[in-house]
Scaffold this active site. Structure first.
Site, short mmCIF file in Angstrom:
data_model
loop_
_atom_site.label_atom_id
_atom_site.label_comp_id
_atom_site.label_asym_id
_atom_site.label_seq_id
_atom_site.Cartn_x
_atom_site.Cartn_y
_atom_site.Cartn_z
N ASP A 169 0.87 -1.18 0.00
CA ASP A 169 0.00 0.00 0.00
C ASP A 169 0.90 1.23 0.00
O ASP A 169 2.12 1.11 0.20
CB ASP A 169 -0.90 0.01 1.25
N SER A 170 0.30 2.39 -0.17
CA SER A 170 1.08 3.62 -0.14
C SER A 170 1.58 3.94 1.27
O SER A 170 2.46 4.76 1.44
CB SER A 170 0.23 4.78 -0.65
N TYR B 85 -0.90 8.28 -2.71
CA TYR B 85 -0.98 7.94 -4.13
C TYR B 85 -2.21 8.60 -4.77
O TYR B 85 -2.25 8.86 -5.96
CB TYR B 85 -1.14 6.42 -4.30
N GLY B 86 -3.23 8.82 -3.92
CA GLY B 86 -4.55 9.19 -4.43
C GLY B 86 -4.62 10.51 -5.16
O GLY B 86 -5.54 10.77 -5.91
N CYS C 106 -4.32 -1.41 -1.92
CA CYS C 106 -4.46 0.02 -2.19
C CYS C 106 -5.46 0.14 -3.33
O CYS C 106 -5.23 -0.40 -4.42
CB CYS C 106 -3.09 0.58 -2.60
N ASN C 107 -6.57 0.77 -3.05
CA ASN C 107 -7.61 0.90 -4.09
C ASN C 107 -7.12 1.73 -5.26
O ASN C 107 -7.45 1.46 -6.41
CB ASN C 107 -8.85 1.57 -3.50
N THR C 108 -6.31 2.76 -4.95
CA THR C 108 -5.82 3.65 -6.00
C THR C 108 -4.97 2.86 -6.99
O THR C 108 -5.17 2.93 -8.21
CB THR C 108 -4.99 4.80 -5.37
N GLU D 123 -3.37 8.37 8.66
CA GLU D 123 -1.91 8.26 8.86
C GLU D 123 -1.50 8.93 10.18
O GLU D 123 -0.55 8.53 10.82
CB GLU D 123 -1.15 8.92 7.70
N CYS E 270 -10.99 2.81 -0.04
CA CYS E 270 -9.59 3.18 0.22
C CYS E 270 -9.21 2.42 1.48
O CYS E 270 -9.97 2.43 2.47
CB CYS E 270 -9.45 4.68 0.45
N THR E 271 -8.07 1.75 1.45
CA THR E 271 -7.73 0.89 2.59
C THR E 271 -7.37 1.68 3.85
O THR E 271 -7.26 1.10 4.93
CB THR E 271 -6.57 -0.07 2.22
N HIS E 272 -7.20 2.99 3.71
CA HIS E 272 -6.99 3.81 4.91
C HIS E 272 -8.30 4.02 5.68
O HIS E 272 -8.28 4.27 6.89
CB HIS E 272 -6.44 5.19 4.54
N1 DGL Z 1 -4.79 3.40 0.85
C1 DGL Z 1 -4.79 3.77 -0.49
C2 DGL Z 1 -6.03 3.39 -1.24
O1 DGL Z 1 -6.64 2.40 -0.89
C3 DGL Z 1 -4.23 5.06 -0.93
C4 DGL Z 1 -4.22 6.26 -0.08
C5 DGL Z 1 -3.30 7.26 -0.74
O2 DGL Z 1 -2.12 6.98 -0.80
O3 DGL Z 1 -3.79 8.29 -1.24
O4 DGL Z 1 -6.41 4.00 -2.20
#
Ligand code: DGL
Length: 278
Positions: A9-10, A41-42, A72-74, A151, A183-185
Site C-alpha cells: 500500500d502507499s 498515491y490518491g 491500495c484501491n488507488t 496516517e 480506500c484501505t486507509h
Molecule cells: N490506501 C490507499 C487506497 O486504498 C491510498 C491512499 C493514498 O495513498 O492516497 O487507495
C-alpha cells in the site's frame, strides 16, 4: 507452499488488509510494503501510481512472495490489469471484491462509494458494480483528507468527525444503504464514518472482501501453506518507520516486530536498497 503472501500500500492503510489476512489465514506468512515515502498515491497521476505499483510488486517478488495483494484501491484502480498481465504470480486487487459485496448487500439498489481522487475519477467501482448489476445506482465522492487523518492516527478526533460530516452529507439525499470504503486507509476511521453516515448504512470494507478472494485463490491453485511451519510477518517501509510502528501497532492490535526501512534513491530503489532493521 510456504512462501509468504506479499501486500503493498502507499502507507499504513494496507494494514487494514493485513489484519484480516492474519486472522483468516493464520498459517500464512506475510511480507508487507508501505510506501511511506511516497504516500499519498490518491492525488497522483495514473502514470506515476502505475510506476509505483510495478516497483512495489517487484520489491515483493524479490522477497519470494507467491501472491501479491494490492492493498491500495488507488493502485488497484489504475494498475491491476497491467500487473496481472505482467507477473506470473496471482495479483489480487480491492475493487471487484468490494463491488461484489456492495451489490450483494444493497436492498435499495443504491450504493455510495468513497475513495481517493484517483480511484473515484477512474470510475472503477462504478464499472465493477454495474458489471455485477447494471440496475444498481451509484453515488461517489473523493474524501482525500481521510488519508492523512488515518496516517496521523486521528481515529476519534473532533477534526476527523467534522471532516466526515462534511464529506458524507451529500449521501443523505442519495438514499444509499451501503457505503463502500474504497480506500484501505478508511477502515481506520470506520467508527467516525459510521456515525456521520448513520447506523442504517452498511459499510463495506473492500480489503476484508479481498481476503476472501485470496483464500479462494490459494485453495484453487494449491498455494496454501502447510500448517505447522514457521509463520512470520515482515514489514518494510520506505520512510519514517517510527510513526508507522506507533500507529500500525495501535491499529493491528499487536506489536510490529520485523520492521525494516528501505531507503529511496534516484534509481529504482528496490534494486539497490540497503535495508536497515529498526
Ligand atoms: N490506501 C490507499 C487506497 O486504498 C491510498 C491512499 C493514498 O495513498 O492516497 O487507495
Amino acid at each position: 507452499m510456504n512462501s509468504p503472501i506479499g501486500v503493498f500500500d502507499s502507507g499504513i492503510g494496507g494494514l487494514t488488509v493485513v489484519k484480516h489476512l492474519a486472522s483468516h489465514l493464520r498459517d500464512e506468512s506475510i511480507v508487507y510494503f508501505g510506501d511511506t515515502a511516497r504516500v499519498p498515491y490518491g492525488s497522483k497521476s495514473e502514470e506515476t501510481v502505475k510506476r509505483f505499483a510495478f516497483e512495489n510488486t517487484k520489491f515483493l517478488l524479490k522477497h519470494g512472495v507467491k501472491l501479491v495483494v494490492v492493498a491500495c484501491n488507488t493502485a488497484s484502480a489504475v494498475a491491476l490489469d497491467d500487473l496481472q498481465r505482467s507477473f506470473d504470480v496471482p495479483v489480487v486487487g480491492m475493487i471487484e471484491p468490494g463491488a461484489r459485496a456492495a451489490v450483494r448487500l444493497t436492498r435499495r439498489r443504491s450504493v455510495g462509494v468513497i475513495g481517493t481522487l484517483a480511484t473515484i475519477e477512474s470510475s472503477s467501482y462504478e464499472r465493477a458494480i454495474h458489471a455485477e448489476d447494471a440496475s444498481v445506482k451509484t453515488t461517489s465522492r473523493p474524501c482525500p483528507l481521510f488519508v492523512p487523518l488515518a496516517e496521523e492516527g486521528w481515529v476519534s478526533h473532533p477534526v476527523s468527525e467534522a471532516v466526515a460530516r462534511e464529506y458524507l452529507d451529500e449521501f443523505k439525499t442519495a438514499n444509499i444503504d451501503v457505503l463502500v470504503l474504497g480506500c484501505t486507509h478508511y477502515p481506520v476511521l470506520r467508527n467516525i464514518i459510521q456515525r456521520a453516515i448513520g447506523e442504517h448504512v452498511r459499510l463495506v470494507d473492500s480489503g476484508e472482501e479481498a481476503v476472501k478472494e485470496v483464500t479462494g485463490i490459494l485453495k484453487r491453485e494449491g498455494l496454501e501453506a502447510a500448517g505447522g511451519g514457521e509463520v512470520y510477518r515482515h514489514f518494510y517501509v520506505s520512510d519514517i518507520p517510527r510513526k508507522f510502528r506507533e500507529i500500525g501497532e495501535r491499529f493491528l492490535g499487536r506489536p510490529i516486530d520485523g520492521l525494516t526501512l528501505v531507503p529511496q534513491s534516484d534509481v529504482p530503489w528496490y534494486e539497490r536498497a540497503e535495508e536497515r532493521r529498526c
